[in-house]
Design an enzyme around this catalytic site. Sequence first.
Site, PDB file in Angstrom:
ATOM      1  N   LYS A  12       0.824  -1.205   0.000  1.00 46.46           N
ATOM      2  CA  LYS A  12       0.000   0.000   0.000  1.00 46.46           C
ATOM      3  C   LYS A  12       0.868   1.269   0.000  1.00 46.46           C
ATOM      4  CE  LYS A  12      -3.692  -2.428   2.453  1.00 46.46           C
ATOM      5  NZ  LYS A  12      -4.534  -2.441   3.674  1.00 46.46           N
ATOM      6  N   PHE A  60     -15.747   2.676   6.855  1.00 46.63           N
ATOM      7  CA  PHE A  60     -14.375   3.085   6.519  1.00 46.63           C
ATOM      8  C   PHE A  60     -14.068   3.000   5.027  1.00 46.63           C
ATOM      9  CE2 PHE A  60     -14.251  -1.429   7.710  1.00 46.63           C
ATOM     10  CZ  PHE A  60     -13.668  -1.993   6.585  1.00 46.63           C
ATOM     11  N   ARG A  88      -0.771 -14.969   4.069  1.00 45.92           N
ATOM     12  CA  ARG A  88      -1.550 -14.276   5.103  1.00 45.92           C
ATOM     13  C   ARG A  88      -0.864 -14.378   6.461  1.00 45.92           C
ATOM     14  NH1 ARG A  88      -5.786 -10.846   4.032  1.00 45.92           N
ATOM     15  NH2 ARG A  88      -6.761 -11.528   5.951  1.00 45.92           N
ATOM     16  N   THR A  94      -4.820  -8.195  10.319  1.00 48.42           N
ATOM     17  CA  THR A  94      -5.194  -6.927   9.696  1.00 48.42           C
ATOM     18  C   THR A  94      -4.858  -5.757  10.622  1.00 48.42           C
ATOM     19  OG1 THR A  94      -6.947  -8.013   8.446  1.00 48.42           O
ATOM     20  CG2 THR A  94      -7.105  -5.626   8.672  1.00 48.42           C
ATOM     21  N   ARG A 105       3.341  -7.050   9.301  1.00 49.69           N
ATOM     22  CA  ARG A 105       2.636  -5.998  10.048  1.00 49.69           C
ATOM     23  C   ARG A 105       3.137  -5.894  11.491  1.00 49.69           C
ATOM     24  NH1 ARG A 105      -2.947  -7.874   7.379  1.00 49.69           N
ATOM     25  NH2 ARG A 105      -2.955  -6.490   5.566  1.00 49.69           N
ATOM     26  N   ASN A 115      -1.713  -0.229   7.461  1.00 49.88           N
ATOM     27  CA  ASN A 115      -1.124  -1.555   7.706  1.00 49.88           C
ATOM     28  C   ASN A 115      -0.265  -2.072   6.555  1.00 49.88           C
ATOM     29  OD1 ASN A 115      -3.083  -2.414   5.920  1.00 49.88           O
ATOM     30  ND2 ASN A 115      -4.211  -3.633   7.412  1.00 49.88           N
ATOM     31  N   HIS A 118      -1.639  -5.591   1.521  1.00 50.05           N
ATOM     32  CA  HIS A 118      -2.862  -6.372   1.310  1.00 50.05           C
ATOM     33  C   HIS A 118      -2.465  -7.739   0.782  1.00 50.05           C
ATOM     34  CE1 HIS A 118      -6.792  -7.659  -0.185  1.00 50.05           C
ATOM     35  NE2 HIS A 118      -6.122  -8.078  -1.243  1.00 50.05           N
TER      36      HIS A 118
END
EC number: 2.7.4.6
Length: 152
Positions: A12, A60, A88, A94, A105, A115, A118
């Site tokens: 991101k 959000f 993952r 998350t 993360r 965070n 993705h």
Amino acid sequence: MAHQERTFIAIKPDGVQRGLVGDIVKRFEQKGFRLVAMKFLRASEDLLKEHYIDLKDRPFYPGLVKYMHSGPVVAMVWEGLNVVKTGRMMLGETNPADSKPGTIRGDFCIQVGRNIIHGSDSVKSAEKEISLWFKPEELVDYKSCAFDWIYE
């Protein structure tokens, strides 16, 4: 040889701006996954709205689309045995506050709204996301020289 699956991973804008692209790619490579596609882009609002369509009714959602459109992202496709599930796990939860040290993360972020990464949450989602972000001809098929050292 066991079934090879693919996953969609996107770094991101906060991950790009903080200079974490190399560290993240390195983790996937060191794990033994194979990079199939990568592009550096500023995603359009239309692409982001389609990508996050499942979240459109969440409060959000508008802020998420705005944030993802605020700067460049690195979109990638990775391939390997159980890459969706393992990817993952490598990302962490998350919410970074719930992520263990050693995860992306857990090591690199603090707040859920920033965070940095993705990852597809299922094989079905991965297929949808890959087709949304990449044309079939952008997926490169090759055998890594390390393949026989990673898989039986």
